[in-house]
Design an enzyme around this catalytic site. Sequence first.
Site, PDB file in Angstrom:
ATOM      1  N   SER A  77       0.849  -1.269  -0.096  1.00  0.00           N
ATOM      2  CA  SER A  77      -0.084  -0.032  -0.066  1.00  0.00           C
ATOM      3  C   SER A  77       0.885   1.343  -0.003  1.00  0.00           C
ATOM      4  O   SER A  77       1.600   1.641  -1.109  1.00  0.00           O
ATOM      5  CB  SER A  77      -0.746  -0.184   1.227  1.00  0.00           C
ATOM      6  OG  SER A  77      -2.174   0.811   0.966  1.00  0.00           O
ATOM      7  N   TYR A  78       0.605   2.054   1.177  1.00  0.00           N
ATOM      8  CA  TYR A  78       1.590   3.174   1.111  1.00  0.00           C
ATOM      9  C   TYR A  78       3.271   2.871   1.237  1.00  0.00           C
ATOM     10  O   TYR A  78       3.778   3.698   0.515  1.00  0.00           O
ATOM     11  CB  TYR A  78       1.138   4.052   2.401  1.00  0.00           C
ATOM     12  CG  TYR A  78       2.595   5.010   3.061  1.00  0.00           C
ATOM     13  CD1 TYR A  78       2.474   6.251   2.298  1.00  0.00           C
ATOM     14  CD2 TYR A  78       3.223   4.638   3.940  1.00  0.00           C
ATOM     15  CE1 TYR A  78       3.464   7.003   2.693  1.00  0.00           C
ATOM     16  CE2 TYR A  78       4.243   5.713   4.268  1.00  0.00           C
ATOM     17  CZ  TYR A  78       4.288   6.651   3.638  1.00  0.00           C
ATOM     18  OH  TYR A  78       5.189   7.693   4.243  1.00  0.00           O
TER      19      TYR A  78
END
Length: 235
Positions: A77-78
């Site tokens: 993700s991030y």
Amino acid sequence: MATIVVAHGAWSAGWAWRKMRPLMRAAGHELFTPTYTGLGERSHLATPDVGLSTHIQDIANVIEFEGLSDVVLIGHSYGGMVATGVADRLSERISQVIYLDAFVPRDGQALADFVPQQQRDERRDETLAGDGWRIPPMAPPPDTSPEDLAWVTPRRLGQPRKTFEEAVSLTGAVERLTRTYVYYSKAGPGDVFRQFYERAKAEDGWRAFELDSSHNAHISVPTDLAALLDRLIAG
């Protein structure tokens, strides 16, 4: 045995990979799951000045101070933003980068550049309604079990907005590494990750796969994820 370092997702921390540790250990791998500045057990270090470059330095420091080499670097993700910056900076220590339902920036891009304007406005309003500099966590995927919800919800913390707004600076070294994208096919509304999966399928230098999971496979289907990672590492 592979040496694996995880760049975790937003609002999360090393604790979220707890289920993966015994599975990867059983497969013969060494798994490092460091926590970024300002989150998890390091939440007392949060300030408005903590940005993407801080988190890149966090993971780079683990690799350097632990003396790691031939690292399999995972970004979730991030964490794809973080892993990209780390791999570009320490490319000589990285064997491959594996993106798990993650952002894959080019030079000069920030995570906020990939988020639709309406969603950015909503998150900004939520931030301003709080302390003005921490973005509150998004809800876990709807198929998260009640037991996992009870575990993760109190541990997911607001994250400094600068981490989403600061652009990554790249030299291009990361593009010379072996890179794999794993798209989690149980995508939720406003899915922003399929664009990177399609890019990985279209560009040279990538491998692309799908996993039948919602966004947090390391929590919801850790056994499936561990098996896939073991195959990817083995080539």
